[in-house]
Design an enzyme around this catalytic site. Structure first.
Site, PDB file in Angstrom:
ATOM      1  N   GLY A 258       5.692   3.226   0.820  1.00  0.00           N
ATOM      2  CA  GLY A 258       6.520   4.171   0.060  1.00  0.00           C
ATOM      3  C   GLY A 258       5.895   4.444  -1.279  1.00  0.00           C
TER       4      GLY A 258
ATOM      5  N   SER B  98       0.842  -1.199   0.000  1.00  0.00           N
ATOM      6  CA  SER B  98       0.000   0.000   0.000  1.00  0.00           C
ATOM      7  C   SER B  98       0.871   1.241   0.000  1.00  0.00           C
ATOM      8  CB  SER B  98      -0.896  -0.001   1.235  1.00  0.00           C
ATOM      9  OG  SER B  98      -0.110   0.311   2.370  1.00  0.00           O
ATOM     10  N   LYS B  99       0.209   2.374  -0.014  1.00  0.00           N
ATOM     11  CA  LYS B  99       0.930   3.660  -0.020  1.00  0.00           C
ATOM     12  C   LYS B  99       1.931   3.735   1.127  1.00  0.00           C
ATOM     13  CE  LYS B  99      -1.311   6.810  -2.908  1.00  0.00           C
ATOM     14  NZ  LYS B  99      -2.761   6.561  -3.068  1.00  0.00           N
ATOM     15  N   ARG B 100       1.594   3.084   2.236  1.00  0.00           N
ATOM     16  CA  ARG B 100       2.488   3.152   3.403  1.00  0.00           C
ATOM     17  C   ARG B 100       3.857   2.519   3.125  1.00  0.00           C
ATOM     18  NH1 ARG B 100      -1.026   0.300   7.133  1.00  0.00           N
ATOM     19  NH2 ARG B 100      -2.484   0.525   5.420  1.00  0.00           N
TER      20      ARG B 100
END
Ligand code: GLU
Length: 478
Positions: free
Chosen positions: A253, A249-251
């Site tokens: 990076g 996911s976006k988390r």
């Protein structure tokens, strides 16, 4: 039968790595079978769709070399087709208008929750009489169009990845909404419905997509039947996971292809890596290949069911392999925009000089953007003297060595690799010092550092732009 597959991204964000990997599998499958790969932009969510995301998606697919044979088709331009199909289901009694209000639906959900049941629509308006409908309309209620789902239906398909899949109608949450209302009748059709109408219209034979769509597939199979169409073959590819085993996911990076591009990955390495996310070639030792080569041997029998872990180290390794095998002129073409992006002025730098620089730093690159730091000393006139460089320049004998180099340089009509070697030898002898001292001092003076790329080659490059003598002068006065 000609194989026809498609990728159907929604332009509600930049091209996501998961979508791109789905595109890779579709492309490989189409090319393996000499079929067609179609691009459809699913922009029916008018609020979240943006033209700049469409541009990003098209640019990303092109950059990766995932060229399509037909399209892009835009769902927003095909509303009439969907409305006709909704009308067909209404006429056949397979769909109906449901007037349940949001408040009623909420109360239903609350009651189900209180009983510990999963939320589902209870099909309460499936059999309204014309009088009941008229009464709801008179109340000013709006409606949605629902498609009837038989709770007892068993839905079975043979997935190319997951093998036999069995779902029950009762798992699907009650009669499903396929379209909203509009002033004049049928309004905005919804995702699961338009996908099926389009896939039928575009004669898609194989639907290859992420396993997060499995529940949709069960619903969509019922719609194929209702619309009297042949059901395509389905292949649900595994999700891409991070190293902790959670969905990437976006988390983590970066997740969009344009981010990977900005980070300095080459399209070839990235597409090669994505191919390996869930698929392994028959010769599993052979990990570096082009899309065309992979297409020759691609098939779903070698796609895993389990999620594919995203391994940055492996991607870096592949990227370095691609960079190191690129011819210098090609690598130069890739690095010019990287330098420009970093604000380096390239005017006055001749192409042969740039290629010489690329030949010097290329073998040390893992990601293209590393060229920015590695070549800073060739683009910024003042050297950044690091602590160790400054210590080196203050060493006994260092100034004398550098003065001797400068003096020797003055007498050279032409400066070549051989001249540079001669000057070093001459200074070692003349100053009666170790070669190491000469090399270290020279490096510190020219580059400000004590480590770096080949010194003689660096010197040649700096000499060609006239930066070596000023740096030597300056270093003597440190
Ligand atoms: N628009 C859907 C998505 O982006 C496509 C799903 C499909 O391939 O059917 O996930």
């Amino acid at each position: 039968m000609t194989v026809r597959v498609r990728i159907a991204p929604s332009p509600t964000g930049n091209l996501h790595i998961g979508t791109a990997r789905t595109a890779v599998f579709n492309w490989l499958f189409a090319h393996h079978h000499g079929g067609q790969f179609i691009l459809r932009i699913e922009d029916t969510d008018l609020e979240r769709s943006r033209p700049e995301y469409t541009d990003n998606i098209l640019a990303g697919l092109r950059w990766l070399g995932l060229n399509w044979d037909e399209g892009p088709f835009f769902q927003s331009q095909r509303l009439d087709l969907y409305k006709t199909a909704v009308q067909k289901l209404l006429d056949q009694g397979l769909a109906y208008r449901c007037y349940t209000t949001p408040e009623e639906l909420e109360a239903l959900r609350e009651a189900q929750k209180a009983k510990g049941e999963a939320p589902r629509y209870d099909n309460r308006h499936r059999h309204l009489t014309p009088e009941q409908e008229a009464a709801f309309k008179a109340e000013g209620r709006s409606f949605v169009i629902r498609f009837k789902i038989d709770d007892d239906r068993e839905i079975v398909w043979n997935d190319l990845v997951r093998e036999k899949m069995v779902w029950r109608g009762s798992d699907l949450g009650g009669d499903m909404v396929i379209a909203r209302a509009s002033e004049d009748g049928i309004g905005q059709p919804l995702y699961n419905f338009v996908v099926v109408v389009d896939d039928i219209d575009m004669q898609i034979t194989h639907i290859i997509r992420g396993e997060d769509h499995i529940a949709n597939t069960a619903k969509q199979i019922l719609l194929y039947e209702a619309l009297g169409a042949k059901i395509p073959v389905f292949a649900h590819s595994p999700l891409i996971l991070n190293m902790d085993g959670r969905k990437l996911s976006k988390r983590d990076g970066v997740t969009s292809i344009s981010d990977f591009q900005k980070m300095g990955f080459t399209a070839e390495a990235l597409v090669n890596y994505m191919t390996l996310l869930g698929w392994s070639p028959p010769e599993s030792t052979q990990e570096i290949f082009t899309l065309e080569a992979a297409a020759k041997v691609f098939g779903f029998e070698r796609v895993n069911k389990a999620g594919a872990k995203f391994d940055w180290a492996k991607l870096d390794w592949l990227n370095s392999q691609y960079i190191h095998h690129l011819p210098v002129d090609k690598l130069t073409d890739l690095l010019i925009p990287v330098w420009q992006e970093a604000g380096y002025k390239l005017d006055g730098r001749e192409r042969p000089w740039l290629e010489q620089l690329v030949a010097l730093i290329g073998p040390s690159l893992t990601r293209l953007v590393e060229a920015v730091d590695m070549s800073k000393m060739f683009f910024s006139e003042t050297v950044e003297l690091i602590d160790e460089g400054s210590k080196q320049l203050q060493q006994e004998g260092s100034s004398a060595v550098l003065s001797a180099i400068l003096a020797a340089l003055e007498n050279q009509p032409e400066f070549t690799e051989a001249t540079a070697q001669d000057i070093i030898k001459q200074v070692v002898k003349q100053q009666n010092v170790k070669k190491g001292l000469v090399m270290r001092s020279l490096r510190a003076a020219l580059t400000g550092d004590v480590h770096g790329p080949d010194l003689i080659q660096s010197w040649l490059l700096l000499n060609q732009i006239g930066w070596d003598k000023p740096r030597l002068h300056q270093a003597i006065n440190v």
